[in-house]
Design a protein around this motif. Structure first.
Motif, PDB file in Angstrom:
ATOM      1  N   MET A   1     -73.676  74.931   6.356  1.00 44.33           N
ATOM      2  CA  MET A   1     -72.715  75.721   7.215  1.00 44.33           C
ATOM      3  C   MET A   1     -72.276  77.198   7.437  1.00 44.33           C
ATOM      4  SD  MET A   1     -68.721  74.177   6.825  1.00 44.33           S
ATOM      5  CE  MET A   1     -68.997  71.609   6.967  1.00 44.33           C
ATOM      6  N   LYS A   2     -71.855  77.634   7.994  1.00 40.57           N
ATOM      7  CA  LYS A   2     -72.323  78.808   8.094  1.00 40.57           C
ATOM      8  C   LYS A   2     -71.069  79.187   8.617  1.00 40.57           C
ATOM      9  CE  LYS A   2     -72.987  80.782  11.221  1.00 40.57           C
ATOM     10  NZ  LYS A   2     -73.640  81.828  12.603  1.00 40.57           N
ATOM     11  N   ARG A   3     -70.624  80.849   7.296  1.00 38.54           N
ATOM     12  CA  ARG A   3     -68.611  81.411   8.070  1.00 38.54           C
ATOM     13  C   ARG A   3     -68.690  82.641   7.492  1.00 38.54           C
ATOM     14  NH1 ARG A   3     -65.068  76.414   5.075  1.00 38.54           N
ATOM     15  NH2 ARG A   3     -65.399  74.895   6.541  1.00 38.54           N
ATOM     16  N   THR A   4     -68.196  83.849   7.638  1.00 39.23           N
ATOM     17  CA  THR A   4     -68.391  84.437   7.585  1.00 39.23           C
ATOM     18  C   THR A   4     -66.780  84.572   6.675  1.00 39.23           C
ATOM     19  OG1 THR A   4     -69.255  85.637   9.386  1.00 39.23           O
ATOM     20  CG2 THR A   4     -67.404  87.061   8.234  1.00 39.23           C
ATOM     21  N   LEU A   5     -66.706  85.527   5.485  1.00 40.08           N
ATOM     22  CA  LEU A   5     -65.904  85.418   4.948  1.00 40.08           C
ATOM     23  C   LEU A   5     -64.837  86.809   4.497  1.00 40.08           C
ATOM     24  CD1 LEU A   5     -65.202  83.619   2.433  1.00 40.08           C
ATOM     25  CD2 LEU A   5     -66.146  85.165   0.167  1.00 40.08           C
ATOM     26  N   ILE A   6     -64.118  86.762   5.322  1.00 40.12           N
ATOM     27  CA  ILE A   6     -62.974  87.884   5.231  1.00 40.12           C
ATOM     28  C   ILE A   6     -61.982  88.480   4.528  1.00 40.12           C
ATOM     29  CG2 ILE A   6     -64.453  88.235   7.682  1.00 40.12           C
ATOM     30  CD1 ILE A   6     -61.852  87.256   9.158  1.00 40.12           C
ATOM     31  N   SER A   7     -61.690  87.095   4.100  1.00 42.95           N
ATOM     32  CA  SER A   7     -59.675  87.398   3.874  1.00 42.95           C
ATOM     33  C   SER A   7     -59.583  86.374   2.897  1.00 42.95           C
ATOM     34  CB  SER A   7     -58.880  86.728   4.589  1.00 42.95           C
ATOM     35  OG  SER A   7     -58.675  86.251   5.516  1.00 42.95           O
ATOM     36  N   ILE A   8     -58.394  86.700   1.898  1.00 48.40           N
ATOM     37  CA  ILE A   8     -58.566  85.923   0.831  1.00 48.40           C
ATOM     38  C   ILE A   8     -57.930  84.530   1.435  1.00 48.40           C
ATOM     39  CG2 ILE A   8     -55.827  86.081   0.916  1.00 48.40           C
ATOM     40  CD1 ILE A   8     -57.575  85.266  -2.613  1.00 48.40           C
ATOM     41  N   ALA A 167     -75.901  92.234  11.510  1.00 42.40           N
ATOM     42  CA  ALA A 167     -75.285  93.074  12.672  1.00 42.40           C
ATOM     43  C   ALA A 167     -74.073  93.940  12.296  1.00 42.40           C
ATOM     44  CB  ALA A 167     -75.643  93.335  13.766  1.00 42.40           C
ATOM     45  N   GLY A 168     -74.508  95.239  11.639  1.00 37.44           N
ATOM     46  CA  GLY A 168     -73.251  95.970  11.371  1.00 37.44           C
ATOM     47  C   GLY A 168     -73.074  95.959   9.978  1.00 37.44           C
ATOM     48  N   GLY A 169     -73.876  95.299   8.974  1.00 41.27           N
ATOM     49  CA  GLY A 169     -73.167  95.600   7.943  1.00 41.27           C
ATOM     50  C   GLY A 169     -72.265  94.079   7.337  1.00 41.27           C
ATOM     51  N   GLN A 170     -72.307  93.555   8.440  1.00 43.17           N
ATOM     52  CA  GLN A 170     -71.615  92.268   8.048  1.00 43.17           C
ATOM     53  C   GLN A 170     -72.511  91.338   7.569  1.00 43.17           C
ATOM     54  OE1 GLN A 170     -68.013  91.688   9.365  1.00 43.17           O
ATOM     55  NE2 GLN A 170     -68.174  89.890   8.897  1.00 43.17           N
ATOM     56  N   LYS A 171     -71.438  90.152   6.428  1.00 46.65           N
ATOM     57  CA  LYS A 171     -72.274  89.307   5.676  1.00 46.65           C
ATOM     58  C   LYS A 171     -72.001  87.974   6.295  1.00 46.65           C
ATOM     59  CE  LYS A 171     -72.726  91.950   1.672  1.00 46.65           C
ATOM     60  NZ  LYS A 171     -72.872  91.732   0.223  1.00 46.65           N
ATOM     61  N   GLU A 172     -72.779  86.654   6.268  1.00 44.36           N
ATOM     62  CA  GLU A 172     -72.637  85.780   6.084  1.00 44.36           C
ATOM     63  C   GLU A 172     -72.727  84.490   5.566  1.00 44.36           C
ATOM     64  OE1 GLU A 172     -73.492  84.918  11.609  1.00 44.36           O
ATOM     65  OE2 GLU A 172     -75.239  85.295   9.859  1.00 44.36           O
ATOM     66  N   TYR A 173     -72.157  83.574   4.999  1.00 42.02           N
ATOM     67  CA  TYR A 173     -72.063  82.910   4.273  1.00 42.02           C
ATOM     68  C   TYR A 173     -72.732  81.203   4.483  1.00 42.02           C
ATOM     69  CZ  TYR A 173     -69.929  87.010   1.173  1.00 42.02           C
ATOM     70  OH  TYR A 173     -70.215  87.467   0.713  1.00 42.02           O
ATOM     71  N   TYR A 174     -73.484  80.838   3.568  1.00 41.49           N
ATOM     72  CA  TYR A 174     -73.549  79.928   4.325  1.00 41.49           C
ATOM     73  C   TYR A 174     -73.461  79.101   2.795  1.00 41.49           C
ATOM     74  CZ  TYR A 174     -76.820  81.945   7.991  1.00 41.49           C
ATOM     75  OH  TYR A 174     -76.738  82.233   9.039  1.00 41.49           O
ATOM     76  N   TYR A 175     -72.481  77.833   3.095  1.00 44.38           N
ATOM     77  CA  TYR A 175     -72.739  77.054   1.976  1.00 44.38           C
ATOM     78  C   TYR A 175     -73.184  75.472   2.288  1.00 44.38           C
ATOM     79  CZ  TYR A 175     -68.367  80.613   2.256  1.00 44.38           C
ATOM     80  OH  TYR A 175     -67.930  81.723   2.232  1.00 44.38           O
ATOM     81  N   PRO A 176     -73.109  74.782   0.981  1.00 45.31           N
ATOM     82  CA  PRO A 176     -74.083  73.198   1.013  1.00 45.31           C
ATOM     83  C   PRO A 176     -73.550  72.387   1.700  1.00 45.31           C
ATOM     84  CG  PRO A 176     -72.854  74.269  -1.608  1.00 45.31           C
ATOM     85  CD  PRO A 176     -72.398  75.250  -0.439  1.00 45.31           C
ATOM     86  N   ALA A 177     -74.516  72.076   2.724  1.00 45.20           N
ATOM     87  CA  ALA A 177     -73.976  71.197   3.991  1.00 45.20           C
ATOM     88  C   ALA A 177     -74.097  69.637   2.879  1.00 45.20           C
ATOM     89  CB  ALA A 177     -75.114  70.413   4.182  1.00 45.20           C
ATOM     90  N   THR A 178     -71.697  69.264   3.263  1.00 43.51           N
ATOM     91  CA  THR A 178     -71.902  68.677   2.746  1.00 43.51           C
ATOM     92  C   THR A 178     -70.455  67.252   3.509  1.00 43.51           C
ATOM     93  OG1 THR A 178     -70.633  66.587   0.785  1.00 43.51           O
ATOM     94  CG2 THR A 178     -70.104  69.261   1.077  1.00 43.51           C
TER      95      THR A 178
END
Length: 293
Positions: A1-8, A167-178
């Motif tokens: 599961m892919k999400r971008t972490l940008i805030s609390i 691109a742009g230095g943005q990070k993508e976070y891939y969480y465990p598939a569940t």
């Protein structure tokens, strides 16, 4: 599961309920000027339930700690307990009570949130045998959803490859598939966002010792946020206590540059791998069923 972490909000998500084909988000609106009574009570609780730190074995690597937290649901089959989470930034004060069964072919969970800033209003999320009940006790309403049966926890995921820079230095976070979605309880029981976000840079955190927390062997971790997170979270550092055996986060404090606690999570009770009974969703006859659009 892919999400971008940008805030609390992306790290500490308190009212997210996954249902068959969509996502319900319930946002607690709280007062910003709440008193510090709850915070002081939590500090007193921690002092009572944490023993003096002991040296941590040098053989326990930071990668192993991070992966255990990332995959915590794989290291226990049941849990019952409660914790309190307060946030100055988001303006909320919530108690979360949970009962969780994650054994293969027996997955079920019951999670209740009580909002102390809105007249002790409460919300309950129950999953069992392919049915979800979202119960809003303050408005006497419920939403029932038929979905698929969850049979297992999904695969264990390695840290390597879980974070990618695009691109742009943005990070993508891939969480465990569940398919297991523990909602508010996941903040403690499956802190995958904290694992990949807070613990990403091994140079910025350390294990300070090994402690006893509510009768469980736990690790005390202290770290500072990267410049990126300092700006995004308006915070400087954090301290957390993680169960050594399961990776469950028992306690978390997010602090400002002067050491003020901005957000805090405190587990007040927990039982792991003991018998748990998930009660049938308590929908009173007077409650109104809300139909899904």
């Amino acid at each position: 599961m892919k999400r971008t972490l940008i805030s609390i909000a992306a790290i500490i998500t308190f009212s997210i309920i996954m249902i068959s084909s969509g996502l319900i988000e319930q946002i607690w609106d709280g007062q910003k000027d709440r008193s510090n009574k709850g915070e002081s009570e939590q500090i007193a609780h921690l002092e009572k339930n944490i023993s003096t730190a002991a040296p941590i074995p040098a053989s326990l690597s930071k990668e192993a700690i991070q992966e255990k937290m990332l995959n915590s649901i794989h290291y226990f089959d049941s849990a019952k307990g409660s914790f309190r989470y307060t946030s100055e930034a988001a303006g909320f004060d919530v108690t979360v009570d949970y009962k969780v069964k994650l054994k293969k072919n027996e997955v079920a969970y019951q999670i209740k949130e009580t909002n102390h800033l809105q007249g002790e209003s409460s919300y309950e999320h129950v999953y069992e045998e392919g049915q979800i009940y979202d119960i809003f006790h303050d408005s006497n309403e419920f939403l029932k959803t038929d979905t698929f049966k969850i049979n297992d926890k999904g695969p264990i995921q390695k840290v390597k490859g879980s974070i990618k820079t695009v691109a742009g230095g943005q990070k993508e976070y891939y969480y465990p598939a569940t398919s297991i979605q523990l909602g508010a309880a996941g903040t403690s029981l499956h802190s995958k966002e904290i694992a990949l976000g807070f613990l990403e840079n091994y140079q910025l955190w350390d294990v300070k010792g090994k402690e006893d927390f509510l009768g469980r062997k736990a690790l005390l971790i202290e770290g500072t946020f990267s410049e990126y997170y300092q700006k995004k979270l308006s915070a400087y550092s954090y301290q957390l206590i993680m169960d050594e055996a399961t990776g469950i986060v028992f306690q978390l404090e997010i602090r400002s540059t002067d050491g003020k606690v901005l957000d805090s999570l405190t587990t007040t009770d927990i039982k792991i791998n003991e018998t748990v009974s998930i009660s049938t969703a308590d929908v009173k006859k007077t409650y109104k069923e809300v139909k899904k659009n």
